[in-house]
Design an enzyme around this catalytic site. Structure first.
Site, PDB file in Angstrom:
ATOM      1  N   PHE A 192      -3.185  -2.403   3.894  1.00  0.00           N
ATOM      2  CA  PHE A 192      -2.480  -3.665   4.088  1.00  0.00           C
ATOM      3  C   PHE A 192      -1.295  -3.826   3.143  1.00  0.00           C
ATOM      4  CE2 PHE A 192      -6.969  -4.594   5.175  1.00  0.00           C
ATOM      5  CZ  PHE A 192      -6.808  -5.046   6.473  1.00  0.00           C
ATOM      6  N   LYS A 236      -9.484   7.750 -15.814  1.00  0.00           N
ATOM      7  CA  LYS A 236      -9.359   8.383 -17.131  1.00  0.00           C
ATOM      8  C   LYS A 236      -9.337   9.883 -16.919  1.00  0.00           C
ATOM      9  CE  LYS A 236      -8.749   5.508 -20.374  1.00  0.00           C
ATOM     10  NZ  LYS A 236      -7.500   5.606 -21.145  1.00  0.00           N
ATOM     11  N   SER A 244       0.826  -1.197   0.000  1.00  0.00           N
ATOM     12  CA  SER A 244       0.000   0.000   0.000  1.00  0.00           C
ATOM     13  C   SER A 244       0.864   1.251   0.000  1.00  0.00           C
ATOM     14  CB  SER A 244      -0.896   0.039   1.243  1.00  0.00           C
ATOM     15  OG  SER A 244      -1.649  -1.146   1.367  1.00  0.00           O
ATOM     16  N   GLU A 252      -4.296   2.323  -9.893  1.00  0.00           N
ATOM     17  CA  GLU A 252      -5.673   2.007 -10.315  1.00  0.00           C
ATOM     18  C   GLU A 252      -6.104   0.622  -9.884  1.00  0.00           C
ATOM     19  OE1 GLU A 252      -8.434   1.933 -14.387  1.00  0.00           O
ATOM     20  OE2 GLU A 252      -6.384   2.712 -14.461  1.00  0.00           O
TER      21      GLU A 252
END
Length: 475
Positions: A53, A291, A31, A275
């Protein structure tokens, strides 16, 4: 089967990755945690974005490798090779005695690895046009019996296992080994030894861009994600490159994979993806397409102006909406009728080097479907192909000089409990045979400007370019 939990000291996942790098196929999902109030206010639902996590695994009980048309399963008993669909093979390893979800743990064993962009050829027929000069597997997944999970909210770290394949004595031996200070192997320092080569210069990109516009005018498509590849010669320890990369460009869905292709060829995958592709938690489905992009600036006022321009851009909003509609259709294939909802549109999200527009689409997995059915039904992600997806992929194959490989595929986990979280493998470098490759692209629509779109690919590659500069050896 009861979940076994063995406590470990609370340190980041990178530490535990170093402790298991001597084992086969070590992998880290990490992360990029929010560090400032400004970033925190810009990111919706930090926990849901994956910023809680770290997950570390190694030494899988099975290695599943797919190169069309064959799927190989490597275990201690040997290797089995046939033409079975790789998604079905993974599902078979996960499904017997499927376990109930443990609420405070994202992953305690199951499948973890990558699904390359070219795996789409297993799902849909595609032309064979682009060069394939790095022929790595289209799918590479380990079945892991244990995982080290670092919880950054609770400041807790545990070695976890349902003991599907192992025994408790071996798990305790591993636990004790993890608690020891491991003598790290002497490695060659990472270095960039060559110059960056682009597979599209600006002139080539302009020609491809023009063809995309022709296809749009002809009604073949509405949007095409057009990407260029950067490649450079390197040497030394790839982990050092990842460690520096993660400092330059923290993101919610980072990953490091140290693997081999099943035929003796080692390689590493370094992903700084911002993403999410697909998440499944207790049958709840989420996807977060990105986007719309603008560069970040050190000057606060100019940075604010770029963010505001992005939020107000009709072109970027339209581009985002096309992909939201595509993903609504994709996840609707396996979700309950009426459950698919768009919970957020065009939300501004700030990263180290760029601003993005992010939307959130959610649904509920229909009865009888598995997370792997969702992944297969949506693969590859619409945000990095275009619309309509199949025609977009055909045009990409025609216009991009090289196969994408892992880029624009997906990296993540699918647990024995049916939970899944995967990224879109953008901002992702692959190191193989002393070559490091990195792709950067963007969506082209009817009113796109060639110069701006080309510059966007460089903006997205900016942290990679900094990494290269950092490790460049003196000539």
């Amino acid at each position: 089967m009861a979940l076994i939990r063995l406590d470990l000291p609370y340190v980041e996942g990178a530490h535990w990755l170093a402790q298991v790098r001597h084992l086969p196929w070590p992998m880290l999902l990490e992360s990029g945690r929010v560090d400032t109030a400004e970033q925190a206010s810009a990111v919706d639902e930090e926990v849901s974005l994956g910023a809680r996590f770290d997950i570390v695994v190694a030494d899988p009980v099975a290695k599943i490798i797919h190169r069309r048309p064959y799927t190989e399963v490597h275990t201690a008993q040997g290797m089995v090779r046939d033409e079975e669909d790789p998604f079905a093979v993974i599902k078979r390893w996960l499904q017997p005695h499927q376990l109930a979800r443990v609420v405070d743990v994202p992953f305690a064993g199951g499948a973890l690895g990558y699904y390359g962009y070219d795996l789409g050829r297993t799902i849909e027929p595609m032309p064979e046009l682009a060069a394939q000069d790095m022929p790595l597997p289209e799918l590479l997944v380990g079945i892991y019996d244990w995982a080290i999970v670092v919880d950054h909210h609770l400041r807790r770290c545990q070695l976890l296992s349902h003991q599907r394949f192992g025994d408790i004595a071996a798990l305790h031996i591993l636990h004790q080994d993890l608690l020891q200070t491991r003598q790290q192997a002497v490695v060659q320092p990472f270095a960039v030894t060559g110059e960056i080569a682009h597979n599209m210069d600006k002139s080539y990109y302009a020609q491809a861009f023009s063809k995309v516009k022709d296809y749009i005018r002809a009604g073949d498509c509405y949007q095409i994600n057009l990407a260029q590849r950067l490649a450079v010669k390197v040497s030394g320890d790839a982990w050092q490159a990842y460690d520096s990369f993660r400092q330059l460009s923290k993101a919610p869905f980072m990953a490091y994979l140290q693997v081999d292709d099943g035929q003796g060829l080692p390689f590493e995958v370094l992903s700084m993806s911002p993403e999410r592709f697909l998440q499944v938690t207790e049958h709840k489905v989420e996807t977060r397409p990105i986007k719309g992009t603008r560069p970040r600036h050190a000057d606060a006022e100019r940075d604010r102006q770029e963010a505001e321009a992005l939020q107000n851009s009709l072109k970027d909003r339209a581009e985002n909406l096309m992909i939201v509609d595509l993903l609504r259709n994709d996840i609707g294939k396996v979700c309950e009728i009426g459950s698919v909802k768009v919970d957020a549109l065009f939300r501004l999200q700030r990263f180290t080097n760029v601003h993005h527009l992010v939307s959130i689409v959610r649904g509920v997995l229909a009865q009888g479907y598995h997370a792997l059915d969702l992944l297969r039904g949506c693969f590859p992600g619409g945000s990095i192909t275009g619309a309509p997806k199949l025609r977009a992929m055909q045009i990409i194959e025609e216009l991009e000089p090289h196969r994408r490989g892992i880029y624009c595929g997906s990296i993540g986990y699918i647990g024995f409990d049916g939970s899944m979280d995967t990224n879109i493998a953008i901002r992702t470098a692959v190191i193989c045979q002393q070559n490091m490759t990195f792709f950067a692209g963007g969506g082209v629509v009817a009113d796109s400007d060639c110069d701006k779109e080309y510059q966007e690919t460089l903006d997205k590659a900016s942290q990679f370019l900094k990494l290269v500069a950092q490790f460049k050896t003196a000539s």
